[in-house]
Motif scaffolding. Structure first.
Motif, short mmCIF file in Angstrom:
data_model
loop_
_atom_site.label_atom_id
_atom_site.label_comp_id
_atom_site.label_asym_id
_atom_site.label_seq_id
_atom_site.Cartn_x
_atom_site.Cartn_y
_atom_site.Cartn_z
N GLY B 57 0.81 -1.22 0.00
CA GLY B 57 0.00 0.00 0.00
C GLY B 57 0.84 1.26 0.00
N LEU B 58 0.16 2.40 0.17
CA LEU B 58 0.84 3.69 0.12
C LEU B 58 1.39 4.10 1.49
N GLY B 59 0.99 3.37 2.54
CA GLY B 59 1.51 3.69 3.87
C GLY B 59 1.13 5.10 4.31
N GLY B 60 -0.04 5.56 3.90
CA GLY B 60 -0.46 6.93 4.21
C GLY B 60 -0.98 7.07 5.63
N THR B 61 -1.29 8.31 5.99
CA THR B 61 -1.71 8.63 7.36
C THR B 61 -3.19 9.02 7.39
N ALA B 62 -3.73 9.11 8.62
CA ALA B 62 -5.11 9.58 8.79
C ALA B 62 -5.23 11.01 8.24
N ARG B 63 -4.19 11.81 8.43
CA ARG B 63 -4.26 13.17 7.90
C ARG B 63 -4.41 13.17 6.38
N GLU B 64 -3.67 12.28 5.72
CA GLU B 64 -3.79 12.21 4.25
C GLU B 64 -5.17 11.70 3.83
N MET B 65 -5.69 10.75 4.61
CA MET B 65 -7.05 10.28 4.34
C MET B 65 -8.03 11.46 4.36
N LEU B 66 -7.88 12.34 5.34
CA LEU B 66 -8.80 13.47 5.46
C LEU B 66 -8.57 14.48 4.34
N GLU B 67 -7.31 14.72 4.02
CA GLU B 67 -7.02 15.68 2.93
C GLU B 67 -7.68 15.23 1.63
N ILE B 68 -7.58 13.94 1.35
CA ILE B 68 -8.14 13.43 0.09
C ILE B 68 -9.67 13.43 0.14
N SER B 69 -10.23 13.09 1.30
CA SER B 69 -11.68 13.13 1.45
C SER B 69 -12.21 14.54 1.21
N ASP B 70 -11.48 15.52 1.71
CA ASP B 70 -11.84 16.93 1.51
C ASP B 70 -11.84 17.27 0.02
N ARG B 71 -10.75 16.94 -0.64
CA ARG B 71 -10.63 17.28 -2.07
C ARG B 71 -11.72 16.62 -2.90
N LEU B 72 -11.98 15.34 -2.63
CA LEU B 72 -13.00 14.62 -3.39
C LEU B 72 -14.37 15.23 -3.14
N SER B 73 -14.65 15.59 -1.87
CA SER B 73 -15.98 16.09 -1.52
C SER B 73 -16.25 17.46 -2.12
#
Ligand SMILES: Cc1cc2nc3c(=O)[nH]c(=O)nc-3n(C[C@H](O)[C@H](O)[C@H](O)COP(=O)(O)OP(=O)(O)OC[C@H]3O[C@@H](n4cnc5c(N)ncnc54)[C@H](O)[C@@H]3O)c2cc1C
Lengths: 83, 391
Positions: B57-73
């Motif tokens: 996987g990408l080994g990402g963080t919860a912060r990155e999960m939120l950043e991407i959720s924001d951009r998609l939304s």
């Protein structure tokens, strides 16, 4: 854990089969203690034992089993956490 | 590549954003699942954001999960929610699944082969997360599932499901187990349609779920969902949803501001109007409040790594406040944008600002895990904290 404490707990554990005793390792949430009842139980304990459990003790670990709750009460009694 | 050597996940986004934008209006109109956006997410590798590099996987963080959720939304809130909820499921698997399940499932997620849907709601108990009425049966080797699921986002398209069930031999409805099942391990029957006010592209259909899975597909210990929920499942749900709501409202504000600044539009309204400025300020204030709460909640969530106890009432209250406040303020902000822009840009379907769709989508926020239910829990937690400590 003293008998009196088990008797006090009993009514809050609605999923503990009738006639079965409250064991020290009884998991309180599993036996029906929800957050609203946890508050009522706390008041009940404070009235019966004349102690106040400090806020930092009021977490999931304290309310995990009959014994963990009893130990919190007992320690507060000893350390003079009387209300 | 970023300085740390981890892949820069933001680089993977533009393609997904474009696809989400392109299909947002049409998937809303037809109340259909955004398969194109999910395919783009699969290709991007982002479905494996929270999977470690060791598992591909990408080994990402919860912060990155939120950043991407924001951009998609900002493009399509349904796609944002689909992504955020998938990541919430993956985080729970990463944290709690046994080695066998992790070794087989995580690489598939990382390759974009498995999109995971969430099954917690049941008829009868409604949204109540920490109880179940559907007992798991089993013989030690297999677990038998049989339950109704009235609202399953992406249920018709998911490759896997994380399902709450009553633990085998449970003494009370509070002993809940979490079970993973692949789509082909289940008999799935879609028992109804999906025609809601908003969040139409989540295609959250009612399903009957029956099947048998190997015993190793339990995630965490039987009956211990409460602990998983306190530490990972609920905090990531609240932070993830709140971020999607904030993203949707921020996208709406951004589109409106861009329009206001177009040369043609500038001639049409007085940008120094006190009413306009006050309204813009209030809208922005609402969003900054939500943003600050999410940031703070995220810091508390990640402080678990240093041993912080998330079950403490002040922390639980904070994480619930993130959800409650975001659900109210993001909706209020977009409602005010409608008032500000008026009939043509604010109310008509097909306006390029899409305020009307955003408003309908955000109306779901208070219902998506009922605020009334959360307030009950918060009331009890408040009584637990007579000192009124803040997390
Ligand atoms: C867009 C969307 C997508 C969703 N996706 C999924 C999914 O993928 N998987 C899934 O499992 N679920 C999903 N859900 C369901 C969601 O998680 C909640 O469970 C659901 O919205 C709550 O259902 P309910 O209204 O029956 O709630 P309930 O919580 O049962 O509430 C029913 C009513 O009772 C009130 N109420 C509830 N509890 C109390 C209380 N203690 N005191 C006073 N009043 C109370 C509420 O305000 C509400 O009006 C989704 C919901 C939405 C809107």
């Amino acid at each position: 854990m003293e008998d009196q404490f088990a008797t006090l707990l009993r009514p809050y554990l609605r999923f503990l089969p009738e006639g079965e005793e409250v064991r020290p390792d009884a998991r309180l949430r599993d036996l029906g203690l929800d957050s609203m009842q946890a508050i009522e139980l706390l008041f009940d304990i404070e009235d019966s034992y004349q102690v106040t459990l400090p806020d930092e003790r009021l977490n999931d670990r304290t309310f995990e089993t009959a014994d963990s709750l009893w130990r919190a009460v007992d320690e507060e009694r000893d350390s003079g956490g009387r209300s | 590549m970023s300085v740390t050597g981890a892949p820069d996940v933001r680089r993977l986004l533009p393609d997904v954003l474009e696809v989400a934008r392109e299909h947002a209006a049409e998937t809303d109109e037809d109340a259909r699942f955004p398969t194109e956006a999910l395919d783009a997410l699969r290709r991007s590798g982002l479905l494996g954001l929270l999977v470690s590099a060791e598992h591909g996987g990408l080994g990402g963080t919860a912060r990155e999960m939120l950043e991407i959720s924001d951009r998609l939304s900002r493009e399509c809130m349904s796609v944002g929610m689909i992504f955020a909820m998938h990541c919430q499921q993956v985080a729970t698997v990463v944290e709690y699944a046994g080695e066998e399940l992790r070794a087989s499932l995580l690489p598939r997620i990382a390759r974009g082969e498995v999109y995971i849907a969430s099954v917690t709601t049941e008829p009868g108990k409604g949204g109540h997360l920490l109880t179940s009425q559907s007992p798991l049966a089993g013989d030690g080797e297999w677990l038998h599932l049989d339950r109704m699921a009235p609202v399953v986002t992406g249920g018709a398209h998911a490759d896997g499901f994380l399902i709450t069930m009553l633990a085998p031999d449970a003494d009370s409805p509070g002993q809940v187990s979490l079970v993973y099942a692949d789509r082909d391990q289940l008999d799935l029957e879609q028992v109804g349609g999906w025609n809601p006010l908003g969040m139409r592209a989540t295609h959250s259909v009612p399903m009957k779920i029956v099947g048998d899975v190997p015993a190793a597909q339990v995630v965490g210990r039987h009956g211990e969902f409460r602990e998983m929920s306190t530490r990972v499942f609920a905090p990531l749900a609240h932070l993830g949803w709140a971020t999607c709501w904030l993203g949707a409202a921020a996208g709406a504000l951004s589109r409106t501001l861009r329009m206001f600044r177009e040369p043609d539009e500038r001639k049409k309204r007085d940008l120094r109007s006190e009413l306009l400025l006050t309204r813009l300020s209030r809208i922005r204030q609402r969003l900054d409040t939500v943003h600050a709460l999410i940031e703070h909640g995220l810091v508390r969530y990640t402080s678990q790594a240093e041993g912080a106890d998330l079950s403490a009432p002040p922390v639980q209250l904070l994480l619930n406040a993130v959800k409650l406040t975001a659900s109210e303020q993001c909706l209020a902000a977009v409602d005010e944008l409608v008032e500000l822009t008026g009939m043509r840009h604010g109310y008509l379907r097909g306006s390029k600002l899409a305020l009307e769709r955003t408003l309908r989508d955000l109306r779901s926020a208070s219902l998506n895990y009922a605020n009334d239910r959360l307030h009950q829990a918060d009331g009890a937690l408040t009584l637990m904290d007579a000192e009124v400590r803040f997390a």
